[in-house]
Design a protein around this motif. Structure first.
Motif, PDB file in Angstrom:
ATOM      1  N   PHE A  32       0.728  -1.097  -0.025  1.00 33.89           N
ATOM      2  CA  PHE A  32       0.074  -0.008   0.082  1.00 33.89           C
ATOM      3  C   PHE A  32       0.758   1.179  -0.064  1.00 33.89           C
ATOM      4  O   PHE A  32       1.709   1.277   0.720  1.00 33.89           O
ATOM      5  N   ASP A  33       0.556   2.138  -0.738  1.00 31.51           N
ATOM      6  CA  ASP A  33       1.360   3.505  -0.864  1.00 31.51           C
ATOM      7  C   ASP A  33       2.615   3.111  -1.092  1.00 31.51           C
ATOM      8  O   ASP A  33       3.319   4.378  -0.421  1.00 31.51           O
ATOM      9  N   ASP A  68      -4.702   1.338  -6.180  1.00 26.73           N
ATOM     10  CA  ASP A  68      -6.020   1.069  -6.004  1.00 26.73           C
ATOM     11  C   ASP A  68      -6.400   2.511  -5.761  1.00 26.73           C
ATOM     12  O   ASP A  68      -6.049   3.449  -6.051  1.00 26.73           O
ATOM     13  N   VAL A  70      -7.662   4.418  -3.477  1.00 26.41           N
ATOM     14  CA  VAL A  70      -7.306   5.043  -2.185  1.00 26.41           C
ATOM     15  C   VAL A  70      -6.636   6.295  -2.623  1.00 26.41           C
ATOM     16  O   VAL A  70      -5.462   5.964  -2.916  1.00 26.41           O
ATOM     17  N   ASN A  76      -2.326   9.254  -7.390  1.00 19.73           N
ATOM     18  CA  ASN A  76      -2.439   7.900  -7.796  1.00 19.73           C
ATOM     19  C   ASN A  76      -1.779   7.931  -9.116  1.00 19.73           C
ATOM     20  O   ASN A  76      -1.119   6.789  -9.489  1.00 19.73           O
ATOM     21  N   GLU A 109      -5.444   5.138 -10.916  1.00 18.38           N
ATOM     22  CA  GLU A 109      -6.560   4.296 -10.187  1.00 18.38           C
ATOM     23  C   GLU A 109      -7.694   3.773 -11.348  1.00 18.38           C
ATOM     24  O   GLU A 109      -8.656   3.271 -10.945  1.00 18.38           O
ATOM     25  N   VAL A 116     -13.085  -1.746  -5.740  1.00 18.70           N
ATOM     26  CA  VAL A 116     -13.705  -1.780  -4.660  1.00 18.70           C
ATOM     27  C   VAL A 116     -12.956  -0.126  -4.348  1.00 18.70           C
ATOM     28  O   VAL A 116     -11.911   0.278  -4.848  1.00 18.70           O
ATOM     29  N   ALA A 117     -13.449   0.697  -3.339  1.00 27.12           N
ATOM     30  CA  ALA A 117     -12.768   2.004  -2.927  1.00 27.12           C
ATOM     31  C   ALA A 117     -11.696   1.881  -2.010  1.00 27.12           C
ATOM     32  O   ALA A 117     -11.065   2.752  -1.634  1.00 27.12           O
ATOM     33  N   THR A 118     -11.573   0.760  -1.337  1.00 31.77           N
ATOM     34  CA  THR A 118     -10.848   0.605  -0.289  1.00 31.77           C
ATOM     35  C   THR A 118      -9.281   0.102  -0.921  1.00 31.77           C
ATOM     36  O   THR A 118      -9.183  -0.265  -1.967  1.00 31.77           O
ATOM     37  N   ALA A 119      -8.403  -0.298   0.060  1.00 30.40           N
ATOM     38  CA  ALA A 119      -7.214  -0.784  -0.415  1.00 30.40           C
ATOM     39  C   ALA A 119      -7.259  -2.183  -0.811  1.00 30.40           C
ATOM     40  O   ALA A 119      -7.698  -2.936  -0.078  1.00 30.40           O
ATOM     41  N   GLU A 120      -6.739  -2.509  -1.932  1.00 26.24           N
ATOM     42  CA  GLU A 120      -6.603  -3.825  -2.402  1.00 26.24           C
ATOM     43  C   GLU A 120      -5.366  -4.170  -3.178  1.00 26.24           C
ATOM     44  O   GLU A 120      -5.013  -3.315  -4.326  1.00 26.24           O
ATOM     45  N   ASN A 123      -5.016  -4.495  -7.063  1.00 24.73           N
ATOM     46  CA  ASN A 123      -5.173  -3.142  -8.008  1.00 24.73           C
ATOM     47  C   ASN A 123      -3.955  -2.692  -7.993  1.00 24.73           C
ATOM     48  O   ASN A 123      -3.522  -1.652  -8.791  1.00 24.73           O
TER      49      ASN A 123
END
Length: 228
Positions: A32-33, A68, A70, A76, A109, A116-120, A123
């Protein structure tokens, strides 16, 4: 008549050879990030590098970074570019020639694998494919094919394009449509037929291969299969 024509085009597009489509080489995932290459991503890149080195394709490599959903679009987009650049640099470090690396870009993104709009993690990726050279063509001289590109793979692609042009031309003749798509299918058929027939050591093989790719792209624009 129009409905029947569209059905014939759809059918041809579904059954004709797919050798000219982009070829997927592999995917690299990220935390993530982050655009840091962890142990898992390094292993994925090493596998991709071996595939590219083993496959002496004339096609350039397309590296595309994704995130993703987020965060902001602009953030992004930048993160996706950093991921793509990191993968491209790692491939070169592992022995993939710089000349094999074509475009390195970001989709941010867009095109989520899991919507989904959450961390994945799925993606957060970089895809590596071989360029299909199907973008709308303005000049055959701009196509990146050289004498070193000539081989079985190029011949197979030229043959597939010839078959596709012949199929579309036949369908358009049956439907009575003789507009721009018909003309472009005819031009693609002529160029690809010459390209296929020329021997590998012919001085004009590369020229007509480029013409075949270009006229094929123009044909698909006229048919509405790709955008101009």
């Amino acid at each position: 008549m129009i409905t029947r024509f569209r059905f014939l085009i759809f059918l041809l597009f579904a059954i004709l050879p797919l050798a000219v489509k982009a070829q997927d080489i592999g995917t690299v995932n990220f935390e993530f990030d982050s655009y840091t290459l962890d142990a898992n991503s390094q292993a994925q890149i090493a596998e991709i590098a071996e595939k590219l080195k083993a496959q002496q394709s004339y096609k350039q490599t397309v590296v595309v970074g994704y995130t993703d959903a987020v965060g902001s679009n602009s953030y992004n987009q930048s993160l996706g570019q950093k991921r793509a650049t990191a993968v491209a640099q790692a491939l070169v470090a592992l022995g993939v020639p710089v000349a094999r690396i074509g475009s390195v870009k970001s989709r941010g993104e867009n095109d989520l694998v899991v919507k989904v709009a959450t961390a994945e993690r799925a993606n957060r990726r970089v895809t590596v494919t071989l360029d299909d050279i199907l973008a709308a063509c303005r000049s055959y001289r701009l196509i990146n094919i050289s004498q070193s590109s000539v081989g079985d793979e190029l011949q197979a692609d030229l043959t597939a394009r010839l078959q596709k042009a012949a199929g579309y031309l036949k369908s358009l003749e049956k439907s009575g449509r003789n507009g721009s798509a018909y003309q472009m299918a005819g031009a693609a058929g002529e160029d690809c037929n010459v390209a296929v027939g020329l021997k590998a050591d012919s001085e004009r093989k590369v020229e007509y291969a480029k013409r075949c790719f270009c006229s094929s792209a123009r044909m698909e624009v006229a048919l509405g299969l790709i955008s101009n």
